[in-house]
Design a protein around this motif. Sequence first.
Motif, PDB file in Angstrom:
ATOM      1  N   LYS A 182      48.218  31.004  36.870  1.00 31.41           N
ATOM      2  CA  LYS A 182      47.434  29.811  36.569  1.00 31.41           C
ATOM      3  C   LYS A 182      46.055  29.835  37.215  1.00 31.41           C
ATOM      4  CE  LYS A 182      51.703  27.141  36.180  1.00 31.41           C
ATOM      5  NZ  LYS A 182      52.504  26.001  36.699  1.00 31.41           N
ATOM      6  N   GLN A 183      45.721  30.980  37.848  1.00 31.19           N
ATOM      7  CA  GLN A 183      44.418  31.124  38.482  1.00 31.19           C
ATOM      8  C   GLN A 183      43.828  32.467  38.081  1.00 31.19           C
ATOM      9  OE1 GLN A 183      44.443  29.071  42.667  1.00 31.19           O
ATOM     10  NE2 GLN A 183      46.058  30.589  42.680  1.00 31.19           N
ATOM     11  N   PHE A 184      42.584  32.446  37.610  1.00 30.04           N
ATOM     12  CA  PHE A 184      41.935  33.653  37.121  1.00 30.04           C
ATOM     13  C   PHE A 184      40.535  33.760  37.715  1.00 30.04           C
ATOM     14  CE2 PHE A 184      45.118  32.498  34.076  1.00 30.04           C
ATOM     15  CZ  PHE A 184      45.611  33.687  33.560  1.00 30.04           C
ATOM     16  N   ILE A 185      40.154  34.986  38.100  1.00 31.92           N
ATOM     17  CA  ILE A 185      38.789  35.290  38.530  1.00 31.92           C
ATOM     18  C   ILE A 185      38.278  36.384  37.612  1.00 31.92           C
ATOM     19  CG2 ILE A 185      37.274  35.832  40.475  1.00 31.92           C
ATOM     20  CD1 ILE A 185      39.806  35.515  42.281  1.00 31.92           C
ATOM     21  N   ASP A 186      37.229  36.083  36.863  1.00 29.20           N
ATOM     22  CA  ASP A 186      36.679  37.025  35.885  1.00 29.20           C
ATOM     23  C   ASP A 186      35.368  37.581  36.431  1.00 29.20           C
ATOM     24  OD1 ASP A 186      35.954  38.466  33.686  1.00 29.20           O
ATOM     25  OD2 ASP A 186      35.994  36.790  32.273  1.00 29.20           O
ATOM     26  N   PHE A 187      35.412  38.805  36.951  1.00 24.22           N
ATOM     27  CA  PHE A 187      34.252  39.442  37.572  1.00 24.22           C
ATOM     28  C   PHE A 187      33.363  40.066  36.496  1.00 24.22           C
ATOM     29  CE2 PHE A 187      37.325  39.197  40.949  1.00 24.22           C
ATOM     30  CZ  PHE A 187      36.569  38.991  42.100  1.00 24.22           C
ATOM     31  N   GLY A 188      32.055  39.740  36.551  1.00 27.06           N
ATOM     32  CA  GLY A 188      31.131  40.253  35.547  1.00 27.06           C
ATOM     33  C   GLY A 188      31.517  39.765  34.177  1.00 27.06           C
ATOM     34  N   SER A 189      31.669  38.445  34.043  1.00 28.36           N
ATOM     35  CA  SER A 189      32.297  37.851  32.865  1.00 28.36           C
ATOM     36  C   SER A 189      31.500  38.017  31.585  1.00 28.36           C
ATOM     37  CB  SER A 189      32.540  36.360  33.113  1.00 28.36           C
ATOM     38  OG  SER A 189      31.326  35.717  33.498  1.00 28.36           O
ATOM     39  N   GLY A 190      30.170  38.148  31.685  1.00 24.65           N
ATOM     40  CA  GLY A 190      29.355  38.309  30.484  1.00 24.65           C
ATOM     41  C   GLY A 190      29.155  36.990  29.756  1.00 24.65           C
ATOM     42  N   LEU A 191      28.541  37.083  28.590  1.00 27.77           N
ATOM     43  CA  LEU A 191      28.209  35.896  27.809  1.00 27.77           C
ATOM     44  C   LEU A 191      29.456  35.250  27.220  1.00 27.77           C
ATOM     45  CD1 LEU A 191      25.069  37.361  26.113  1.00 27.77           C
ATOM     46  CD2 LEU A 191      25.091  35.173  27.331  1.00 27.77           C
ATOM     47  N   PRO A 192      29.484  33.917  27.226  1.00 26.48           N
ATOM     48  CA  PRO A 192      30.635  33.234  26.625  1.00 26.48           C
ATOM     49  C   PRO A 192      30.654  33.443  25.122  1.00 26.48           C
ATOM     50  CG  PRO A 192      28.913  31.659  27.187  1.00 26.48           C
ATOM     51  CD  PRO A 192      28.491  32.984  27.760  1.00 26.48           C
ATOM     52  N   THR A 193      31.825  33.720  24.605  1.00 23.74           N
ATOM     53  CA  THR A 193      32.004  33.883  23.165  1.00 23.74           C
ATOM     54  C   THR A 193      33.303  33.208  22.789  1.00 23.74           C
ATOM     55  OG1 THR A 193      32.055  35.491  21.349  1.00 23.74           O
ATOM     56  CG2 THR A 193      33.137  36.135  23.399  1.00 23.74           C
ATOM     57  N   ASP A 247      26.294  38.169  42.479  1.00 22.85           N
ATOM     58  CA  ASP A 247      26.575  39.574  42.165  1.00 22.85           C
ATOM     59  C   ASP A 247      28.055  39.836  42.425  1.00 22.85           C
ATOM     60  OD1 ASP A 247      26.960  42.465  42.621  1.00 22.85           O
ATOM     61  OD2 ASP A 247      24.780  42.572  42.422  1.00 22.85           O
ATOM     62  N   MET A 248      28.740  40.449  41.469  1.00 15.11           N
ATOM     63  CA  MET A 248      30.188  40.587  41.598  1.00 15.11           C
ATOM     64  C   MET A 248      30.609  41.482  42.759  1.00 15.11           C
ATOM     65  SD  MET A 248      31.239  43.078  38.445  1.00 15.11           S
ATOM     66  CE  MET A 248      30.446  44.661  38.174  1.00 15.11           C
ATOM     67  N   THR A 249      29.694  42.276  43.302  1.00 17.97           N
ATOM     68  CA  THR A 249      30.039  43.108  44.458  1.00 17.97           C
ATOM     69  C   THR A 249      29.967  42.328  45.765  1.00 17.97           C
ATOM     70  OG1 THR A 249      27.758  43.882  44.782  1.00 17.97           O
ATOM     71  CG2 THR A 249      29.162  45.164  43.298  1.00 17.97           C
ATOM     72  N   ASP A 250      29.386  41.137  45.747  1.00 17.81           N
ATOM     73  CA  ASP A 250      29.218  40.329  46.961  1.00 17.81           C
ATOM     74  C   ASP A 250      30.465  39.469  47.159  1.00 17.81           C
ATOM     75  OD1 ASP A 250      28.395  38.857  49.108  1.00 17.81           O
ATOM     76  OD2 ASP A 250      26.590  38.041  48.170  1.00 17.81           O
ATOM     77  N   THR A 251      31.553  40.110  47.539  1.00 20.85           N
ATOM     78  CA  THR A 251      32.834  39.407  47.620  1.00 20.85           C
ATOM     79  C   THR A 251      32.856  38.349  48.722  1.00 20.85           C
ATOM     80  OG1 THR A 251      33.646  41.290  48.923  1.00 20.85           O
ATOM     81  CG2 THR A 251      34.202  41.245  46.580  1.00 20.85           C
ATOM     82  N   ASP A 252      32.127  38.548  49.804  1.00 19.81           N
ATOM     83  CA  ASP A 252      32.096  37.523  50.859  1.00 19.81           C
ATOM     84  C   ASP A 252      31.552  36.212  50.326  1.00 19.81           C
ATOM     85  OD1 ASP A 252      33.169  39.243  52.726  1.00 19.81           O
ATOM     86  OD2 ASP A 252      31.234  39.775  53.640  1.00 19.81           O
ATOM     87  N   PHE A 254      38.605  42.728  35.889  1.00 19.19           N
ATOM     88  CA  PHE A 254      37.447  43.619  35.862  1.00 19.19           C
ATOM     89  C   PHE A 254      37.452  44.308  34.497  1.00 19.19           C
ATOM     90  CE2 PHE A 254      38.625  43.258  40.325  1.00 19.19           C
ATOM     91  CZ  PHE A 254      37.414  43.045  40.959  1.00 19.19           C
ATOM     92  N   VAL A 255      37.104  43.556  33.484  1.00 18.35           N
ATOM     93  CA  VAL A 255      37.244  44.039  32.106  1.00 18.35           C
ATOM     94  C   VAL A 255      35.899  44.533  31.597  1.00 18.35           C
ATOM     95  CG1 VAL A 255      37.856  43.390  29.753  1.00 18.35           C
ATOM     96  CG2 VAL A 255      39.206  42.534  31.678  1.00 18.35           C
ATOM     97  N   SER A 256      35.823  45.822  31.342  1.00 20.46           N
ATOM     98  CA  SER A 256      34.625  46.457  30.788  1.00 20.46           C
ATOM     99  C   SER A 256      33.387  46.151  31.620  1.00 20.46           C
ATOM    100  CB  SER A 256      34.396  46.005  29.334  1.00 20.46           C
ATOM    101  OG  SER A 256      33.463  46.844  28.692  1.00 20.46           O
ATOM    102  N   VAL A 257      33.516  46.274  32.946  1.00 16.54           N
ATOM    103  CA  VAL A 257      32.391  45.921  33.801  1.00 16.54           C
ATOM    104  C   VAL A 257      32.114  46.928  34.906  1.00 16.54           C
ATOM    105  CG1 VAL A 257      33.738  44.518  35.437  1.00 16.54           C
ATOM    106  CG2 VAL A 257      31.342  43.963  35.001  1.00 16.54           C
ATOM    107  N   LEU A 258      33.130  47.649  35.390  1.00 11.04           N
ATOM    108  CA  LEU A 258      32.895  48.548  36.524  1.00 11.04           C
ATOM    109  C   LEU A 258      31.992  49.718  36.161  1.00 11.04           C
ATOM    110  CD1 LEU A 258      36.395  48.655  38.279  1.00 11.04           C
ATOM    111  CD2 LEU A 258      34.383  47.298  38.889  1.00 11.04           C
ATOM    112  N   HIS A 259      31.929  50.077  34.878  1.00  8.43           N
ATOM    113  CA  HIS A 259      31.006  51.146  34.485  1.00  8.43           C
ATOM    114  C   HIS A 259      29.552  50.703  34.589  1.00  8.43           C
ATOM    115  CE1 HIS A 259      32.445  49.142  30.698  1.00  8.43           C
ATOM    116  NE2 HIS A 259      31.147  48.841  30.690  1.00  8.43           N
ATOM    117  N   CYS A 260      29.324  49.391  34.748  1.00 10.41           N
ATOM    118  CA  CYS A 260      27.953  48.896  34.958  1.00 10.41           C
ATOM    119  C   CYS A 260      27.486  49.125  36.393  1.00 10.41           C
ATOM    120  CB  CYS A 260      27.871  47.408  34.637  1.00 10.41           C
ATOM    121  SG  CYS A 260      28.188  47.016  32.900  1.00 10.41           S
ATOM    122  N   LEU A 261      28.409  49.514  37.276  1.00 11.97           N
ATOM    123  CA  LEU A 261      28.071  49.741  38.680  1.00 11.97           C
ATOM    124  C   LEU A 261      27.868  51.223  38.946  1.00 11.97           C
ATOM    125  CD1 LEU A 261      30.657  47.438  40.494  1.00 11.97           C
ATOM    126  CD2 LEU A 261      28.262  46.930  39.964  1.00 11.97           C
TER     127      LEU A 261
END
Length: 285
Positions: free
Chosen positions: A69-80, A126-131, A153-160
């Motif tokens: 029931k809890q989700f964190i979407d890192f590098g979520s991109g544009l809403p569609t 920035d999604m790398t700034d976890t603190d 981390f869906v289709s986002v780590l290759h951006c790093l």
Amino acid sequence: MERKHVDLSLPSAARMYDWLLGGSNNYEVDRAACELLLEVAPTSRELALNNRWFLQRVVRVLAEEHGIKQFIDFGSGLPTQRNVHQIAQEADPASRVVYVDNDPVVLALGQSLLDENDNTTILPVDMTDTDTIFGHPDFTRLIDLTRPVAALFVSVLHCLPDSAGPKALVDRVIDKLVPGSFVVVCQLVSDDRKVRDDVTELMQTQTGGHWGRVREKADVEETFERLLVEEPGLVDVTDWRPDSELQQRQRSVEWTEFGGLGKVRSRERTPGDGGRGLPDESPRE
């Protein structure tokens, strides 16, 4: 929320992805970059669509079958259409979702759509700034880290770039999650070195260096070393529990999204336990 300047002289990966999905939240510079990408990897549109359908399927599985029931979407991109919060809140209207993205267009459009949803927010971080992410007031308002969480981390780590430590980022997030939580990772990969090099060079050039690289399957597998991989394993996401409607969809050829779903262990691997860890001791709903 402070609005950042949008540099329209450079494409962004988020807006390019939006165009490949058939969206309208993009600019001429993004469309031109996509046309160049399609020359190098002609089935990139199929790749983007298959990845989006994977995101929708995996969120539905997490919400309906695992009770997350809890989700964190890192590098979520544009809403569609069919965003994470829409799918999760169909399963349980009380589900809470935190999107993380620092693209100014993503922030402007995302916040305007989420303002009326008290259980959802987008963090301009920035999604790398976890603190900063885990300490943000809106994060702590919505996410209870003593309960199971799904980190996406869906289709986002290759951006790093490698220097940003994609695996280290995932590990830092795992460290924050209780056993019984889940982590979703998929990245762009190719078995063809020329495709990897050509796409990486194109994206690096087009985005002004705001990109990482196309990786290999082994790079993705490393991010799951501390997780128990759920069936059907690490695969081309087109093959991750496909709906009957999606089984007939065209596949990408030159490169794929490779990854899957992993469960947070109750403890680290030790010699002799077969890498399985102890039984889960996570609190139950």
